[in-house]
Design a protein around this motif. Structure first.
Motif, PDB file in Angstrom:
ATOM      1  N   GLU A 161     -29.402  18.325 -19.432  1.00 20.90           N
ATOM      2  CA  GLU A 161     -30.401  17.737 -20.436  1.00 20.90           C
ATOM      3  C   GLU A 161     -30.767  18.251 -21.517  1.00 20.90           C
ATOM      4  O   GLU A 161     -30.679  19.573 -21.618  1.00 20.90           O
ATOM      5  CB  GLU A 161     -31.697  18.103 -19.530  1.00 20.90           C
ATOM      6  N   VAL A 162     -30.913  17.509 -22.575  1.00 25.16           N
ATOM      7  CA  VAL A 162     -31.057  18.029 -24.138  1.00 25.16           C
ATOM      8  C   VAL A 162     -32.308  17.376 -24.590  1.00 25.16           C
ATOM      9  O   VAL A 162     -32.425  16.197 -24.430  1.00 25.16           O
ATOM     10  CB  VAL A 162     -29.677  17.613 -24.915  1.00 25.16           C
ATOM     11  N   GLY A 188     -37.824   9.677 -20.321  1.00 23.49           N
ATOM     12  CA  GLY A 188     -38.489  10.629 -19.597  1.00 23.49           C
ATOM     13  C   GLY A 188     -38.888  11.978 -20.286  1.00 23.49           C
ATOM     14  O   GLY A 188     -39.161  12.135 -21.368  1.00 23.49           O
ATOM     15  N   GLY A 189     -38.558  12.947 -19.654  1.00 23.61           N
ATOM     16  CA  GLY A 189     -38.996  14.487 -20.276  1.00 23.61           C
ATOM     17  C   GLY A 189     -37.893  15.157 -20.864  1.00 23.61           C
ATOM     18  O   GLY A 189     -38.379  16.102 -21.540  1.00 23.61           O
ATOM     19  N   TYR A 190     -36.859  14.508 -21.332  1.00 26.56           N
ATOM     20  CA  TYR A 190     -35.877  15.071 -22.333  1.00 26.56           C
ATOM     21  C   TYR A 190     -35.138  13.728 -22.899  1.00 26.56           C
ATOM     22  O   TYR A 190     -35.437  12.681 -22.551  1.00 26.56           O
ATOM     23  CB  TYR A 190     -34.975  15.946 -21.628  1.00 26.56           C
ATOM     24  N   ASP A 191     -34.434  13.915 -23.888  1.00 19.15           N
ATOM     25  CA  ASP A 191     -33.895  12.816 -24.637  1.00 19.15           C
ATOM     26  C   ASP A 191     -32.482  12.436 -24.219  1.00 19.15           C
ATOM     27  O   ASP A 191     -32.172  11.218 -24.151  1.00 19.15           O
ATOM     28  CB  ASP A 191     -33.777  13.383 -26.070  1.00 19.15           C
ATOM     29  N   GLU A 237     -33.194  21.367 -29.359  1.00 20.01           N
ATOM     30  CA  GLU A 237     -34.483  22.263 -29.390  1.00 20.01           C
ATOM     31  C   GLU A 237     -34.393  23.136 -28.085  1.00 20.01           C
ATOM     32  O   GLU A 237     -34.491  24.213 -28.174  1.00 20.01           O
ATOM     33  CB  GLU A 237     -35.576  21.464 -29.254  1.00 20.01           C
ATOM     34  N   LYS A 238     -33.976  22.479 -26.879  1.00 17.14           N
ATOM     35  CA  LYS A 238     -33.693  23.057 -25.427  1.00 17.14           C
ATOM     36  C   LYS A 238     -32.728  22.356 -24.831  1.00 17.14           C
ATOM     37  O   LYS A 238     -32.559  21.074 -25.162  1.00 17.14           O
ATOM     38  CB  LYS A 238     -34.920  23.311 -24.805  1.00 17.14           C
ATOM     39  N   TYR A 239     -32.218  23.251 -23.835  1.00 19.04           N
ATOM     40  CA  TYR A 239     -30.908  22.176 -22.816  1.00 19.04           C
ATOM     41  C   TYR A 239     -31.395  22.944 -21.631  1.00 19.04           C
ATOM     42  O   TYR A 239     -31.740  24.123 -21.433  1.00 19.04           O
ATOM     43  CB  TYR A 239     -29.975  22.230 -23.453  1.00 19.04           C
TER      44      TYR A 239
END
Length: 168
Positions: A74-75, A106-109, A137-139
Motif C-alpha cells: 500500500e502506498v 480508501g485509506g491509501y493511494d 509518503e509511506k508504504y
C-alpha cells in the motif's frame, strides 16, 4: 464496450475460450463455439482488429524456475495533485519487479504487487523507489504466504449486462 463493434453471444463465447486457452486451434475453437472454422477465424480477426483481444501470452510456473516472493504494498503519496500521480506512475513503469499498480480509493493511494527473489530483494526495490523521489509518503508491505486461488481469465458471462449484448 467500445461502441464501434457490438458483441454477440458467439463473440463472448470466443473470447471466453481464448482467454482460457490462447493456443486453441481455430478448428477446435470453432467446434467449441458452434461455428465452422472460416467464420470463426473471421470473428477472431475482427475481435483482434477492434482491440477486444490485446494479445496472447504464456503463463509460466515460476516455482519450477526459481524461488520468489509476492508482496502487496500500500502506498500513500505526499501530494495529491495530478502531477504527483503522473510522476509516481511514470516512475513505477520503470520497475521490472512491479506486476500490478492500482490507483484506488480508501485509506491509501495505490495498491502494488511485486514479485522479487526474496524479502531482501523487495527491500532493495522499495529503497530504490524511495531514493527516486517519486513522492512516496509511506508504504505498508504484505508478504504473500500462500495463494490458494489465482485466476487469469475473467468471468465474461457474469460480468456482462445481457442488455449490452446484441442478438440476445
Amino acid at each position: 464496450m467500445n461502441g464501434l463493434l457490438k458483441l454477440d453471444r458467439l463473440d463472448i463465447n470466443i473470447l471466453s475460450h481464448l482467454q482460457k486457452d490462447g493456443r486453441i486451434s481455430n478448428v477446435n475453437l470453432a467446434d467449441a463455439v458452434g461455428l465452422s472454422p472460416s467464420p470463426c477465424l473471421q470473428r477472431v480477426k475482427r475481435l483482434e482488429a477492434a482491440g477486444f483481444i490485446s494479445g496472447y501470452e504464456a503463463h509460466i510456473n515460476l516455482a519450477k524456475i526459481t524461488e520468489s516472493v509476492n508482496v502487496f504494498t500500500e502506498v500513500t503519496l505526499n501530494g495529491h495533485r495530478r502531477e504527483d500521480f503522473q510522476r509516481f506512475e511514470q516512475g513505477m513503469k520503470q520497475v521490472d519487479e512491479l506486476m500490478e499498480c492500482h490507483l484506488i480509493t480508501g485509506g491509501y493511494d495505490y495498491l502494488l504487487r511485486f514479485v522479487t527473489r526474496s524479502i531482501e530483494h523487495y527491500q532493495e526495490v522499495i529503497e530504490n523507489l524511495l531514493d527516486a523521489s517519486l513522492g512516496i509518503e509511506k508504504y505498508f508491505s504484505y508478504i504473500v504466504i500462500k495463494s490458494p486461488v489465482m485466476k487469469s481469465s475473467v468471468p465474461l458471462q457474469s460480468l456482462l449486462d445481457k442488455n449490452a449484448l446484441t442478438g440476445l
